[in-house]
Scaffold this active site. Structure first.
Site, short mmCIF file in Angstrom:
data_model
loop_
_atom_site.label_atom_id
_atom_site.label_comp_id
_atom_site.label_asym_id
_atom_site.label_seq_id
_atom_site.Cartn_x
_atom_site.Cartn_y
_atom_site.Cartn_z
N GLY A 306 -5.93 12.48 -2.79
CA GLY A 306 -6.18 13.67 -2.00
C GLY A 306 -6.44 13.34 -0.55
O GLY A 306 -5.86 12.41 0.02
N SER A 307 -7.34 14.08 0.06
CA SER A 307 -7.55 13.97 1.51
C SER A 307 -8.20 12.68 1.96
O SER A 307 -8.25 12.42 3.17
CB SER A 307 -8.39 15.16 2.01
OG SER A 307 -7.65 16.36 1.90
N THR A 308 -8.71 11.85 1.05
CA THR A 308 -9.19 10.53 1.48
C THR A 308 -8.04 9.71 2.06
O THR A 308 -8.25 8.81 2.87
CB THR A 308 -9.85 9.76 0.32
OG1 THR A 308 -8.89 9.57 -0.73
CG2 THR A 308 -11.05 10.50 -0.23
N PHE A 309 -6.80 10.05 1.65
CA PHE A 309 -5.63 9.33 2.16
C PHE A 309 -5.30 9.75 3.59
O PHE A 309 -4.54 9.06 4.27
CB PHE A 309 -4.43 9.58 1.24
CG PHE A 309 -3.25 8.71 1.52
CD1 PHE A 309 -3.23 7.37 1.14
CD2 PHE A 309 -2.14 9.21 2.19
CE1 PHE A 309 -2.14 6.56 1.41
CE2 PHE A 309 -1.04 8.41 2.47
CZ PHE A 309 -1.04 7.08 2.08
N LYS A 310 -5.86 10.85 4.06
CA LYS A 310 -5.62 11.27 5.45
C LYS A 310 -6.11 10.22 6.44
O LYS A 310 -5.71 10.23 7.61
CB LYS A 310 -6.30 12.60 5.72
CG LYS A 310 -5.64 13.78 5.03
CD LYS A 310 -6.41 15.07 5.25
CE LYS A 310 -5.75 16.23 4.49
NZ LYS A 310 -6.56 17.46 4.55
#
Length: 582
Positions: A306-310
């Site tokens: 999810g957004s941790t990959f941003k």
């Protein structure tokens, strides 16, 4: 009549003489080579009165970073069947251990040989400094022995792993030693470090206590008691882990209290990049350790980040756009740039977009950057350590590719090459969806590298292998994965991660002493109503010590358990006044 009596007397005398001669032959003349079979009567007599108790299975053990046993350093209660003859002793033992007398009696009835006393199917243990009451110690029917190691362990069970009987695997691994140095039926490592280090830890002989019994079946101690085993100060070997036993126990408690049903936490030491604690739930079923979800260490299994990959998308945008902070992004749009985003956030800057986890910002930026370089996202993921397994792997003498996390999954960035030219696939990939897969361990490793501003190292869970006498057998050296990013990029990433807590989706952690920097993540799983909930961060902000990831897998959108576990452990580690707890 008298003649007949004389004949009988002479016959009896002859028989007596023959029996005496036979007895003389047995006891004094041919005691070691009796009959045509050369039987050693002395040894046979002793063996008939000799019993044995297994004190240790001979398998190598584990200690934490401080040299403490992983588990409690305690003693077990060894019961001899002769205890059954003393109702008074049974009653005293039940009162001393606060056990039901009937539980002790039933175990005595079930055992013909000495056994370790259990309560609720678990071995009863007492503190290592505890001594038996004098009256019980003098009876000879109860003995204190070192508690055998629990397999699987009650603590750090997924890191250490599982052992069990598997004859086919045992024979395959140890073909040359099978049936000789390594006996049939010996337990072998099936998962975790038990599997990875099995050739170093496997038992090559039990340690036993031999004793004699008297006519009433009571043990005869003193000079007649013998220790049978290698008596070797070098073996079995033991593994000194990087785990802190106290922190590990607290982490396990907080994960339970937070209510994570599937998932867990990973805690790393930022400066050394070593594993301090790892908890995966559900726990291993002690009765059937290889069955059910508890057999899986979810902290080393890949999942949608999810957004941790941003963080990866943000890193490459920082380097590629000189005027990035001057841009505004319409965060009322969804990830595909269409109207109708779930959260109507309005016009946001890049920093605000990161703090509020605005999807369209990162989808837009990645689509722009990949027009000139299709491999740019993979290159930055590589620099942050997300294209390789994070765990230590290497050779130990003749043992090749020994992995500290043998079940660790390989991360995935792109499902296939064609996705790099499909806008919707690029948009989903930018925010950690589509085919992106990482493990909590890999995300924690990325956070640790950002906290210390690079480089990226592999994570150790074992510091060294020691001989039994604590001398060094093999040290595990630090391994570099990549040089990391530029100092400038790291500084900006740190500012973005701090903004998440100060003004964004991580404000729940704003009151933790010392300050937290981190990134939230909610990943769709493809199953209706189920998501992965993440929070990855480090603390304190100045001179970071810990990198922590908490994740709840296959849960509902409103589940706060990952956040709660992160907050409990971070608050505990930093203390009420911001001082680090040990």
């Amino acid at each position: 009549m008298h003649q007949r009596l004389r004949i009988i007397a002479v016959a009896f005398l002859g028989i007596l003489i023959l029996l005496s001669g036979r007895l003389l032959d047995i006891q004094l003349i041919r005691t070691t080579q009796f009959s045509k079979h050369d039987v050693n009567l002395l040894e046979a007599s002793v063996a008939q009165r000799t019993q044995s108790v297994v004190l240790h299975d001979g398998r190598g053990d584990f200690i934490d970073r401080h040299g403490q046993p992983l588990g409690f350093n305690r003693q077990a209660i060894l019961i001899f069947p002769s205890l059954q003859q003393s109702n008074e002793q049974i009653l005293q033992l039940s009162e001393w251990l606060s056990m039901e007398k009937s539980d002790i009696v039933s175990q005595l009835e079930d055992h013909q040989l000495p056994f370790l006393l259990k309560n609720n199917n678990e071995v009863v243990t007492v503190d290592s400094q505890t001594t038996l009451p004098l009256s019980m110690a003098s009876s000879g029917s109860v003995l204190m022995v070192s508690a055998p190691p629990e397999r699987p362990r009650q603590i750090a069970q997924h890191v250490i792993g599982i052992t069990g009987e598997n004859e086919a695997l045992l024979k395959q691994r140890y073909e040359d030693e099978y049936g000789a140095d390594i006996k049939k039926g010996t337990d072998t490592g099936l998962t975790g470090l038990e599997k990875a280090l099995d050739p170093l830890l496997i038992s090559r002989g039990q340690e036993q206590l031999l004793y004699h019994e008297d006519l009433l079946g009571r043990p005869m101690f003193g000079s007649d008691m013998k220790y049978i085993g290698e008596g070797n100060s070098f073996y079995p070997l033991r593994a000194k882990l990087t785990i802190d036993g106290v922190i590990q126990r607290n982490a396990e408690q907080f994960v339970r209290q937070a209510g994570i049903q599937k998932g867990g936490i990973v805690l790393l030491d930022v400066q050394t990049n070593d594993l301090l604690a790892m908890v995966s739930v559900p726990a291993i079923d002690q009765a059937q350790p290889m069955q059910g979800g508890g057999a899986v260490n979810y902290m080393v299994q890949t999942a949608f980040p999810g957004s941790t990959f941003k963080i990866v998308t943000a890193a490459l945008a920082i380097d590629q756009y000189a005027q990035l902070n001057q841009r505004r992004f319409n965060c009322n749009q969804n990830v595909y740039g269409e109207q109708g985003a779930q959260r109507q956030l309005g016009q946001l800057t890049f920093k605000q977009s990161f703090a509020q986890s605005c999807n369209v910002t990162f989808a837009t930026l990645l689509q722009e950057m990949m027009e000139t370089n299709e491999d740019i996202l993979y290159q930055y993921a590589e620099q942050l350590g997300l294209t390789n397994r994070a765990g230590w792997v290497g050779d130990i003498y003749r043992l090749e590719n020994v992995a500290h996390f043998p079940e660790e999954g390989a991360p995935i960035i792109w499902g296939n090459e064609t996705d790099k030219r499909v806008k919707k696939a690029i948009a989903q990939t930018a925010i950690g969806q589509k085919n992106v897969r990482t493990t909590p361990l890999q995300v924690a490793n990325m956070m640790a590298s950002i906290a210390r501003q690079g480089p990226v190292y592999r994570v150790r869970s074992v510091e060294e292998i020691q001989y039994k006498n604590e001398q060094l057998f093999f040290p595990f050296s630090r391994q570099k994965i990549s040089g990391g990013l530029s100092p400038y990029t790291y500084r900006v990433l740190q500012e973005l991660l701090e903004a998440v807590v100060d003004e964004g989706t991580g404000q729940a952690f704003a009151n933790i002493k010392g300050g937290v920097a981190g990134k939230s993540g909610t990943a769709e799983t493809g199953q209706e109503g189920l998501v992965h909930k993440w929070f990855a961060g480090y603390f304190p902000r100045k001179n970071p010590t810990y990198a922590l990831v908490a994740v709840s897998l296959d849960t509902n959108e409103g589940d706060p358990s990952a956040y709660d576990a992160f907050q409990m452990l971070a608050t505990h580690l930093m203390g009420e006044d911001g001082s680090r707890q040990q």
